[in-house]
Design a protein around this motif. Structure first.
Motif, PDB file in Angstrom:
ATOM      1  N   LYS A   1      -4.163  20.550 -27.087  1.00 19.92           N
ATOM      2  CA  LYS A   1      -4.533  21.007 -28.199  1.00 19.92           C
ATOM      3  C   LYS A   1      -5.764  19.933 -29.317  1.00 19.92           C
ATOM      4  CE  LYS A   1      -4.741  23.192 -32.484  1.00 19.92           C
ATOM      5  NZ  LYS A   1      -5.393  25.133 -32.551  1.00 19.92           N
ATOM      6  N   THR A   2      -5.273  18.767 -28.681  1.00 22.21           N
ATOM      7  CA  THR A   2      -6.368  16.880 -28.442  1.00 22.21           C
ATOM      8  C   THR A   2      -7.841  17.281 -28.501  1.00 22.21           C
ATOM      9  OG1 THR A   2      -4.334  16.245 -29.616  1.00 22.21           O
ATOM     10  CG2 THR A   2      -6.005  14.649 -29.690  1.00 22.21           C
TER      11      THR A   2
ATOM     12  N   ARG B   1      -9.084  22.087 -27.419  1.00 23.70           N
ATOM     13  CA  ARG B   1      -9.057  23.076 -28.313  1.00 23.70           C
ATOM     14  C   ARG B   1      -9.178  24.658 -28.054  1.00 23.70           C
ATOM     15  NH1 ARG B   1      -9.379  19.822 -32.865  1.00 23.70           N
ATOM     16  NH2 ARG B   1      -9.762  17.799 -32.846  1.00 23.70           N
TER      17      ARG B   1
END
Length: 482
Positions: A301-302, A305
């Motif tokens: 996610k970091t 994305r």
């Protein structure tokens, strides 16, 4: 037995070892078990220790040397190794946090742990190791009777051993400077490091130095050396394979002997051992699940994305399932590459470079399990490891993971190395043996998931990630083709 898979044979050996240990305690046969069965377990440990040091030495050299020409690695190579190193350290740190919070080894009944502690001090004295936490139960008159029951030493001999050990520990602590741990990593005589207990970090340092040096000499000079190293490593891997073929019998003897030594003729202590083992298993499983379902998705996610939470697990489910069933990162590698390329949209240039390295050096699940196992075993024997000693576990587990073969049960060989690095008894692996297979399956899933995560992050950084969206893995994964 020949028609059964090896892991089922080992499980049968484990079950029979447990049954025999309980029967032995119940019937008062512990002395017979210790004299006539336990020695075969000792032979098993000696064989693994015989193989472990040269296997790590040549595996680390091979792993580093086969990375390729450092000039051609460029930015991507550096980012790949750094990412794998960071996830490994993160996994070990998570394991240490959980085991120090839950304290599974301290949930065992106190009297059993005191007996374990006295056995540890007697073993440490016989092997020339210092007592890790500086506390010596053999100095306490209250425990001398227990010590006499466990050993053949007289009360006076026990007192003298405990005083000598304490004086030696105090002397070493006083003379050591703040950078002594760093100095201790660099050997002045490599052959001395090979023959002395507890100097595994020096061997790993030499192997890393040797492997890196091979990268900086012309290929025509380094290729013959690399070929020899690879061949020797294969020989030691075959030795592991041959030893593991006899593992069902050895495991029976090892487990029956260790449990009998710890429990004696008190069957209640057998139940205490397995109660602690249950808490240990839950701690390891919790750590592995956090890595799979929390840590790796957060990293994705970091840094990417574009890959959704559910989409990642749908894409990787074939590789994760195969990893769970085979307990081998190497056997799963072709499926991992296909899942990452077709389902996650990572360019083949990335997968062909990042994933094979990951199968060699990225052992997040194995390192987490080793950290939890070592501290659990220390807790079970009433040993309070200091922060510095636990950092040694982090360092040793991280570096030893480079030499951990991507095959089933290789983690046990590496665990012997980690136990040795902090001066604990390698034979204690018998305590955690009964649950090792199921934990091995789950930690392989962690390793494979970590490989996929890192390759996705590297691909994003290189502009080579093109996630295709929600896909049905069965449509892009041809089982028959593998």
């Amino acid at each position: 037995m020949k028609k059964l898979a090896l892991h089922w044979q080992i499980i049968i050996g484990l079950v029979l070892g447990i049954v025999w240990a309980m029967l032995s305690s119940q019937m008062g046969w512990s002395e017979f078990t210790i004299d006539w069965i336990a020695p075969f377990g000792t032979i098993f440990i000696n064989l693994l220790k015989l193989i472990a040091v040269p296997l790590v030495l040549f595996s680390v050299i091979s792993g580093v040397a086969n990375i390729g020409d450092p000039a051609s690695l460029g930015r991507m190579g550096g980012k790949t190794l750094l990412a794998y190193l960071l996830t490994t350290v993160l996994a070990v740190t998570l394991g240490l946090m959980l085991v120090n919070t839950i304290k599974p080894g301290k949930l065992v009944e106190q009297d059993s742990r005191i007996d374990n502690r006295i056995s540890y001090e007697l073993w440490a004295g016989s092997q020339g190791y210092e007592i890790k936490d500086g506390i010596n139960y053999l100095q306490d008159p209250e425990f001398l009777d227990k010590a006499q029951r466990i050993s053949d030493l007289s009360r006076q001999e026990l007192k003298e051993a405990s005083v000598e050990d304490k004086l030696e520990t105090a002397k070493q602590t006083k003379e050591a400077g703040p950078l002594q741990p760093l100095v201790d990593i660099v050997p002045e005589n490599f052959f001395h490091s090979l023959t002395d207990n507890g100097l595994m970090l020096q061997i790993i340092f030499f192997a890393l130095f040797f492997g890196i040096s091979l990268l900086f000499i012309p290929n025509e000079k380094s290729a013959p050396v690399t070929a020899v190293v690879d061949s020797i490593m294969e020989v030691f891997l075959k030795m592991v394979d041959l030893v593991m073929r006899a593992a069902p019998f050895f495991v029976f003897a090892l487990l029956a002997g260790v449990v009998s030594k710890m429990a004696g003729d008190d069957v209640g202590k057998v139940y205490e051992i397995f109660k602690g083992l249950g808490w240990y298993s839950l701690t390891v499983i919790l750590g592995l699940l956090i890595m799979i379902f929390v840590v790796y998705p957060l990293i994705l996610k970091t840094f990417t994305r574009s890959i959704p939470y559910t989409g990642f697990f749908k894409a990787m489910s074939p590789a994760q399932t195969l990893a769970f069933s085979t307990s081998s990162s190497a056997a799963t590698l072709p499926v991992t590459m296909e899942c990452v390329e077709d389902n996650l949209g990572v360019d083949k240039k990335i997968t062909s470079f990042v994933l094979p390295i990951g199968a060699t050096v990225n052992m997040d699940g194995t390192c987490l399990y080793q950290a939890v196992a070592v501290v659990f075993l220390a807790q079970l024997h009433m040993i309070d490891l200091t922060l510095g000693q636990q950092l040694t576990i982090v360092l040793t587990a991280t570096l030893a993971s480079i030499g951990s073969a991507a095959v089933p049960s290789a983690g046990l060989v590496m665990l012997i190395i980690v136990l040795d690095s902090v001066g604990l008894n390698p034979a204690w692996i018998a305590i955690i043996f009964p649950v090792d297979r199921i934990l091995d399956m789950l930690r392989t899933v962690v390793n494979v998931t970590g490989d996929a995560t890192v390759s996705s992050v590297i691909a994003q950084g290189e502009g080579m990630l093109h996630y295709p969206g929600e896909v049905d893995p069965s449509e892009t994964f041809d089982v028959d083709s593998k």
